[in-house]
Design an enzyme around this catalytic site. Structure first.
Site, PDB file in Angstrom:
ATOM      1  N   LYS A   1       1.088   4.261  -2.847  1.00 19.65           N
ATOM      2  CA  LYS A   1       0.810   5.676  -2.528  1.00 19.65           C
ATOM      3  C   LYS A   1       2.014   6.556  -2.841  1.00 19.65           C
ATOM      4  O   LYS A   1       1.865   7.679  -3.325  1.00 19.65           O
ATOM      5  CB  LYS A   1       0.397   5.825  -1.062  1.00 19.65           C
ATOM      6  CG  LYS A   1      -0.964   5.231  -0.729  1.00 19.65           C
ATOM      7  CD  LYS A   1      -2.108   5.910  -1.455  1.00 19.65           C
ATOM      8  CE  LYS A   1      -2.488   7.205  -0.784  1.00 19.65           C
ATOM      9  NZ  LYS A   1      -3.680   7.828  -1.376  1.00 19.65           N
TER      10      LYS A   1
ATOM     11  N   TYR B   1       0.842  -1.201   0.000  1.00 16.26           N
ATOM     12  CA  TYR B   1       0.000   0.000   0.000  1.00 16.26           C
ATOM     13  C   TYR B   1       0.877   1.252   0.000  1.00 16.26           C
ATOM     14  O   TYR B   1       0.688   2.162  -0.810  1.00 16.26           O
ATOM     15  CB  TYR B   1      -0.934   0.005   1.214  1.00 16.26           C
ATOM     16  CG  TYR B   1      -1.616   1.337   1.447  1.00 16.26           C
ATOM     17  CD1 TYR B   1      -2.581   1.804   0.554  1.00 16.26           C
ATOM     18  CD2 TYR B   1      -1.293   2.123   2.538  1.00 16.26           C
ATOM     19  CE1 TYR B   1      -3.206   3.021   0.758  1.00 16.26           C
ATOM     20  CE2 TYR B   1      -1.914   3.341   2.749  1.00 16.26           C
ATOM     21  CZ  TYR B   1      -2.862   3.791   1.860  1.00 16.26           C
ATOM     22  OH  TYR B   1      -3.472   4.996   2.056  1.00 16.26           O
TER      23      TYR B   1
END
Length: 182
Positions: free
Chosen positions: A158, A154
């Site tokens: 990002k 994740y």
């Protein structure tokens, strides 16, 4: 005296952060004349403590649908890009995070450029920077992307999206104005 309209798109506006951003716009942004929510779930007001003074129009779509994104962004002044897939499971869906967090952000950036939208505000996270060690006195100027971040896949998605947004900052648009994509 007529007031110039100011239209804002909130991607991911049906989610937790999006709900709070829309509430804040309703309470503290009298210059905003329309809020468009672009999300895979229809927007319904879930927070209390405010009445909708600014019209909210829900557009149900994946941010990877470039045609739908372009249609929703037509005539917009600012985009608040909050849409994201967070997956912190032991075996996360890395492909989905890449598709939404990175490729979806690329589509949002491109639509902003094509529609001469100067302001794109990207909602990031501490996740790309937070490793297993303590962070003391860290801020956006001192922290660097940590590829071994706690929620690695994740966080890396990002960080990649954030990098694209920062690289698009300051581009000249067709109308001669510059992008401001902090």
């Amino acid at each position: 005296m007529t007031t110039k309209s100011h239209v804002v798109v909130v991607t991911g506006g049906s989610g937790f952060v999006g709900q709070h951003v829309i509430k804040h716009l309703q309470l503290h942004a009298p210059f905003v004349t329309e809020i468009r929510v672009l999300d895979i779930a229809p927007y319904t007001q879930k927070l209390k403590g405010f009445t909708q003074k600014i019209p909210v129009h829900s557009h149900v779509s994946d941010i990877n649908n470039a045609e739908k994104v372009a249609a929703v962004l037509k005539g917009v002044d600012s985009v608040l890009h909050l849409a994201s897939v967070v997956d912190s499971r032991f075996h996360p869906n890395v492909d989905l995070m890449q598709k939404v967090n990175v490729e979806g952000t690329k589509i949002i950036i491109q639509a902003c450029i094509e529609e001469n939208i100067q302001r794109l505000v990207y909602c990031g996270s501490i996740t790309p920077y937070q490793g297993w060690e303590d962070v003391k006195d860290g801020n956006e100027n001192t922290l660097k992307h940590n590829e071994n971040c706690i929620i690695r896949d994740y966080g890396n998605s990002k960080a990649a999206a954030e990098k694209m947004v920062l690289e698009a900052n300051g581009r000249v648009l067709q109308n001669g104005k510059y992008t401001s994509m902090p």
